[in-house]
Write a protein that holds these residues in place. Structure first.
Motif, PDB file in Angstrom:
ATOM      1  N   ALA A  84      -5.908  85.834   5.346  1.00 40.68           N
ATOM      2  CA  ALA A  84      -5.749  84.482   4.819  1.00 40.68           C
ATOM      3  C   ALA A  84      -6.795  83.602   5.476  1.00 40.68           C
ATOM      4  CB  ALA A  84      -4.353  83.950   5.106  1.00 40.68           C
ATOM      5  N   VAL A  85      -7.447  82.775   4.671  1.00 36.98           N
ATOM      6  CA  VAL A  85      -8.430  81.821   5.174  1.00 36.98           C
ATOM      7  C   VAL A  85      -7.888  80.428   4.880  1.00 36.98           C
ATOM      8  CG1 VAL A  85     -10.795  80.967   5.019  1.00 36.98           C
ATOM      9  CG2 VAL A  85     -10.331  83.424   4.767  1.00 36.98           C
ATOM     10  N   VAL A  86      -7.781  79.631   5.940  1.00 35.14           N
ATOM     11  CA  VAL A  86      -7.224  78.288   5.823  1.00 35.14           C
ATOM     12  C   VAL A  86      -8.312  77.287   6.189  1.00 35.14           C
ATOM     13  CG1 VAL A  86      -5.439  76.699   6.637  1.00 35.14           C
ATOM     14  CG2 VAL A  86      -4.959  79.164   6.495  1.00 35.14           C
ATOM     15  N   THR A  87      -8.492  76.285   5.345  1.00 35.32           N
ATOM     16  CA  THR A  87      -9.402  75.188   5.653  1.00 35.32           C
ATOM     17  C   THR A  87      -8.604  73.892   5.563  1.00 35.32           C
ATOM     18  OG1 THR A  87     -10.105  75.002   3.347  1.00 35.32           O
ATOM     19  CG2 THR A  87     -11.462  76.379   4.799  1.00 35.32           C
ATOM     20  N   ALA A  88      -8.990  72.935   6.401  1.00 35.04           N
ATOM     21  CA  ALA A  88      -8.305  71.640   6.384  1.00 35.04           C
ATOM     22  C   ALA A  88      -9.179  70.614   7.087  1.00 35.04           C
ATOM     23  CB  ALA A  88      -6.954  71.738   7.085  1.00 35.04           C
ATOM     24  N   THR A  89      -8.839  69.372   6.866  1.00 37.14           N
ATOM     25  CA  THR A  89      -9.431  68.289   7.633  1.00 37.14           C
ATOM     26  C   THR A  89      -8.297  67.579   8.357  1.00 37.14           C
ATOM     27  OG1 THR A  89      -9.278  66.767   5.769  1.00 37.14           O
ATOM     28  CG2 THR A  89     -11.364  67.925   6.054  1.00 37.14           C
ATOM     29  N   GLY A  90      -8.655  66.769   9.328  1.00 34.95           N
ATOM     30  CA  GLY A  90      -7.628  66.042  10.056  1.00 34.95           C
ATOM     31  C   GLY A  90      -8.228  65.121  11.088  1.00 34.95           C
ATOM     32  N   TRP A  91      -7.350  64.541  11.900  1.00 39.41           N
ATOM     33  CA  TRP A  91      -7.767  63.707  13.014  1.00 39.41           C
ATOM     34  C   TRP A  91      -6.673  63.757  14.063  1.00 39.41           C
ATOM     35  CZ3 TRP A  91      -6.417  61.893   8.222  1.00 39.41           C
ATOM     36  CH2 TRP A  91      -5.273  61.124   8.137  1.00 39.41           C
ATOM     37  N   SER A  92      -7.036  63.355  15.271  1.00 36.59           N
ATOM     38  CA  SER A  92      -6.076  63.357  16.364  1.00 36.59           C
ATOM     39  C   SER A  92      -5.603  61.940  16.649  1.00 36.59           C
ATOM     40  CB  SER A  92      -6.705  63.959  17.619  1.00 36.59           C
ATOM     41  OG  SER A  92      -7.816  63.187  18.025  1.00 36.59           O
ATOM     42  N   VAL A  93      -4.394  61.850  17.201  1.00 33.67           N
ATOM     43  CA  VAL A  93      -3.837  60.589  17.669  1.00 33.67           C
ATOM     44  C   VAL A  93      -3.320  60.846  19.078  1.00 33.67           C
ATOM     45  CG1 VAL A  93      -2.097  58.790  17.321  1.00 33.67           C
ATOM     46  CG2 VAL A  93      -3.191  59.869  15.334  1.00 33.67           C
ATOM     47  N   THR A  94      -3.881  60.141  20.050  1.00 34.51           N
ATOM     48  CA  THR A  94      -3.468  60.283  21.439  1.00 34.51           C
ATOM     49  C   THR A  94      -2.604  59.089  21.819  1.00 34.51           C
ATOM     50  OG1 THR A  94      -5.531  61.421  21.973  1.00 34.51           O
ATOM     51  CG2 THR A  94      -4.295  60.512  23.823  1.00 34.51           C
ATOM     52  N   THR A  95      -1.494  59.366  22.476  1.00 38.99           N
ATOM     53  CA  THR A  95      -0.630  58.312  22.999  1.00 38.99           C
ATOM     54  C   THR A  95      -0.643  58.427  24.515  1.00 38.99           C
ATOM     55  OG1 THR A  95       0.775  58.419  21.044  1.00 38.99           O
ATOM     56  CG2 THR A  95       1.692  57.321  22.985  1.00 38.99           C
ATOM     57  N   ARG A  96      -1.004  57.322  25.162  1.00 41.11           N
ATOM     58  CA  ARG A  96      -1.043  57.288  26.624  1.00 41.11           C
ATOM     59  C   ARG A  96      -0.430  55.974  27.073  1.00 41.11           C
ATOM     60  NH1 ARG A  96      -6.253  58.439  30.458  1.00 41.11           N
ATOM     61  NH2 ARG A  96      -5.110  58.258  32.404  1.00 41.11           N
ATOM     62  N   ASP A  97       0.597  56.089  27.895  1.00 43.61           N
ATOM     63  CA  ASP A  97       1.305  54.899  28.385  1.00 43.61           C
ATOM     64  C   ASP A  97       1.726  53.988  27.241  1.00 43.61           C
ATOM     65  OD1 ASP A  97       1.020  55.765  31.049  1.00 43.61           O
ATOM     66  OD2 ASP A  97      -0.975  54.844  31.175  1.00 43.61           O
ATOM     67  N   GLY A  98       2.194  54.587  26.155  1.00 43.02           N
ATOM     68  CA  GLY A  98       2.702  53.830  25.017  1.00 43.02           C
ATOM     69  C   GLY A  98       1.649  53.310  24.052  1.00 43.02           C
ATOM     70  N   GLN A  99       0.385  53.495  24.373  1.00 46.37           N
ATOM     71  CA  GLN A  99      -0.695  53.017  23.512  1.00 46.37           C
ATOM     72  C   GLN A  99      -1.254  54.175  22.685  1.00 46.37           C
ATOM     73  OE1 GLN A  99      -1.695  49.743  23.312  1.00 46.37           O
ATOM     74  NE2 GLN A  99       0.019  49.313  24.692  1.00 46.37           N
ATOM     75  N   GLN A 100      -1.355  53.974  21.375  1.00 45.07           N
ATOM     76  CA  GLN A 100      -1.916  55.005  20.499  1.00 45.07           C
ATOM     77  C   GLN A 100      -3.386  54.720  20.221  1.00 45.07           C
ATOM     78  OE1 GLN A 100       0.370  55.416  16.902  1.00 45.07           O
ATOM     79  NE2 GLN A 100       1.782  56.828  17.886  1.00 45.07           N
ATOM     80  N   ARG A 101      -4.149  55.821  20.165  1.00 44.72           N
ATOM     81  CA  ARG A 101      -5.569  55.714  19.835  1.00 44.72           C
ATOM     82  C   ARG A 101      -5.926  56.859  18.897  1.00 44.72           C
ATOM     83  NH1 ARG A 101     -10.288  57.951  21.613  1.00 44.72           N
ATOM     84  NH2 ARG A 101      -9.250  59.118  23.248  1.00 44.72           N
ATOM     85  N   ARG A 102      -6.546  56.503  17.787  1.00 45.28           N
ATOM     86  CA  ARG A 102      -6.985  57.527  16.840  1.00 45.28           C
ATOM     87  C   ARG A 102      -8.263  58.167  17.366  1.00 45.28           C
ATOM     88  NH1 ARG A 102      -7.737  57.703  10.315  1.00 45.28           N
ATOM     89  NH2 ARG A 102      -9.199  59.421  10.346  1.00 45.28           N
ATOM     90  N   GLY A 103      -8.287  59.490  17.311  1.00 49.85           N
ATOM     91  CA  GLY A 103      -9.452  60.236  17.769  1.00 49.85           C
ATOM     92  C   GLY A 103     -10.382  60.585  16.631  1.00 49.85           C
ATOM     93  N   ASN A 104     -11.255  61.489  16.910  1.00 45.95           N
ATOM     94  CA  ASN A 104     -12.264  61.913  15.941  1.00 45.95           C
ATOM     95  C   ASN A 104     -11.652  62.704  14.794  1.00 45.95           C
ATOM     96  OD1 ASN A 104     -14.463  60.868  17.419  1.00 45.95           O
ATOM     97  ND2 ASN A 104     -14.342  62.619  18.796  1.00 45.95           N
ATOM     98  N   SER A 105     -12.309  62.628  13.664  1.00 47.05           N
ATOM     99  CA  SER A 105     -11.939  63.475  12.526  1.00 47.05           C
ATOM    100  C   SER A 105     -12.575  64.842  12.711  1.00 47.05           C
ATOM    101  CB  SER A 105     -12.425  62.844  11.223  1.00 47.05           C
ATOM    102  OG  SER A 105     -11.771  61.620  10.993  1.00 47.05           O
ATOM    103  N   PHE A 106     -11.937  65.848  12.147  1.00 45.45           N
ATOM    104  CA  PHE A 106     -12.430  67.213  12.296  1.00 45.45           C
ATOM    105  C   PHE A 106     -12.133  68.037  11.051  1.00 45.45           C
ATOM    106  CE2 PHE A 106      -8.191  66.889  14.161  1.00 45.45           C
ATOM    107  CZ  PHE A 106      -7.502  67.886  13.487  1.00 45.45           C
ATOM    108  N   ARG A 107     -12.789  69.175  10.977  1.00 45.17           N
ATOM    109  CA  ARG A 107     -12.542  70.166   9.928  1.00 45.17           C
ATOM    110  C   ARG A 107     -12.203  71.472  10.648  1.00 45.17           C
ATOM    111  NH1 ARG A 107     -13.976  69.096   5.293  1.00 45.17           N
ATOM    112  NH2 ARG A 107     -15.759  67.837   5.871  1.00 45.17           N
ATOM    113  N   VAL A 108     -11.240  72.208  10.137  1.00 42.79           N
ATOM    114  CA  VAL A 108     -10.882  73.490  10.741  1.00 42.79           C
ATOM    115  C   VAL A 108     -11.021  74.615   9.723  1.00 42.79           C
ATOM    116  CG1 VAL A 108      -9.290  72.498  12.433  1.00 42.79           C
ATOM    117  CG2 VAL A 108      -8.408  73.297  10.242  1.00 42.79           C
TER     118      VAL A 108
END
Length: 156
Positions: free
Chosen positions: A109-133
Motif C-alpha cells: 500500500a502506498v499512502v500520500t498525504a499533506t498536513g501540518w503540525s500544531v505544537t502546544t507549549r504552556d497552553g499556547q498553540q503554534r502552527r508549524g510547517n506544512s508537509f507532504r508524506v
C-alpha cells in the motif's frame, strides 16, 4: 419460459451482486491501512518508541524533512529523544492530515498525504510547517508493516 427467465435473473443477481474474494480482501486491507495510518499519526504525535517498534519493518527507513536517512533503530531512538524533549518542555504535538490517498497493490500500500503540525507549549498553540508524506506499507506474513516513511516540508 417465464420460470427460466426468473432463474437466470436470480443467478445473475447472485453472481454479480456479490463481491469477489479479491475485492473483499482489498476492502479489508484498505480499512486496515486506514487504521494503521491513524495509529502511526498518534505514535508520532506522542513520540511512542514502542509503537514505532511494532509498526516498522526491520528493514524500514525514514527520510526526514532535511533529507536525512534513518534506519529503524535510529528512528526509534529519535522518538525516545523527542518524547523526553516534549516532557521537559511541557509541550505536545498534533498532526493535521489532509488529502490522504491510499493506493493498494498486491501486499503493498502506498499512502500520500499533506498536513501540518500544531505544537502546544504552556497552553499556547503554534502552527508549524506544512508537509507532504509518502508511506509504503508491505504485508509480510499476513501483517502490514511500514517499510518507507518519507516526510517533505512544503515551502512557503
Amino acid at each position: 419460459m417465464k420460470s427460466q427467465v426468473i432463474v437466470i435473473a436470480f443467478a445473475a443477481a447472485t453472481v454479480f451482486g456479490q463481491h469477489s474474494p479479491a475485492s473483499s480482501r482489498a476492502a479489508l486491507d484498505l480499512r486496515e491501512i486506514e487504521r494503521l495510518e491513524a495509529e502511526w499519526n498518534t505514535i508520532n504525535e506522542v513520540s511512542d518508541a514502542e509503537g514505532k517498534q511494532s509498526l516498522l519493518a526491520e528493514d524500514s527507513y525514514h527520510v526526514g524533512p532535511s533529507g536525512r536517512l534513518y534506519d529503524k533503530s535510529q528512528d526509534i531512538a529519535a522518538a525516545r529523544l523527542s518524547y523526553e524533549q516534549k516532557q521537559t518542555a511541557n509541550s505536545s504535538l498534533k498532526f493535521v492530515i489532509a488529502d490522504r490517498k491510499i493506493r493498494l497493490y498486491t501486499d503493498v500500500a502506498v499512502v500520500t498525504a499533506t498536513g501540518w503540525s500544531v505544537t502546544t507549549r504552556d497552553g499556547q498553540q503554534r502552527r508549524g510547517n506544512s508537509f507532504r508524506v509518502v508511506h509504503v506499507w508491505e504485508k509480510r506474513g499476513g501483517r502490514w508493516q511500514m517499510v518507507v516513511d518519507q516526510v517533505t516540508r512544503i515551502a512557503g
